[in-house]
Design an enzyme around this catalytic site. Structure first.
Site, PDB file in Angstrom:
ATOM      1  N   CYS A 179       0.841  -1.195   0.000  1.00 29.61           N
ATOM      2  CA  CYS A 179       0.000   0.000   0.000  1.00 29.61           C
ATOM      3  C   CYS A 179       0.876   1.244   0.000  1.00 29.61           C
ATOM      4  O   CYS A 179       2.090   1.157   0.191  1.00 29.61           O
ATOM      5  CB  CYS A 179      -0.994   0.004   1.155  1.00 29.61           C
ATOM      6  SG  CYS A 179      -0.350   0.343   2.781  1.00 29.61           S
ATOM      7  N   GLY A 210      -1.793   1.177   6.696  1.00 25.79           N
ATOM      8  CA  GLY A 210      -3.183   0.736   6.663  1.00 25.79           C
ATOM      9  C   GLY A 210      -3.337  -0.758   6.461  1.00 25.79           C
ATOM     10  O   GLY A 210      -4.113  -1.422   7.161  1.00 25.79           O
TER      11      GLY A 210
END
Length: 80
Positions: A65, A70
């Site tokens: 990511c 996250g």
């Protein structure tokens, strides 16, 4: 070795490269999505990979990511 690979929309290109490298090395790469660079809800893809690892359906999981935070937070909700 069976490896699930998932990303957010910013990691689609890198995910493709990793899947290609896994195949070259003789491993089975499983594409957990997404399929294009349109904005996505990253926890959905982190959950697919983490669930597969947790249940033993794959040996390893790779998450990509934009920040690295996250996906790791979402994956850490799963045992194993």
């Amino acid at each position: 070795m069976k490896v699930a690979v998932g990303s957010d929309h910013r990691g689609v290109r890198v995910k493709g490269q990793i899947l290609s490298q896994l195949a070259e090395l003789g491993h089975e790469g499983i594409d957990a999505g997404p399929s294009d660079a349109e904005s996505v809800d990253y926890p959905e893809y982190a959950a697919k990979v983490a669930d597969a690892v947790s249940k033993g359906a794959v040996d390893r999981g790779i998450l990509i990511c934009g920040t690295g935070m996250g996906m790791s937070i979402a994956a850490n909700k799963f045992r194993g």
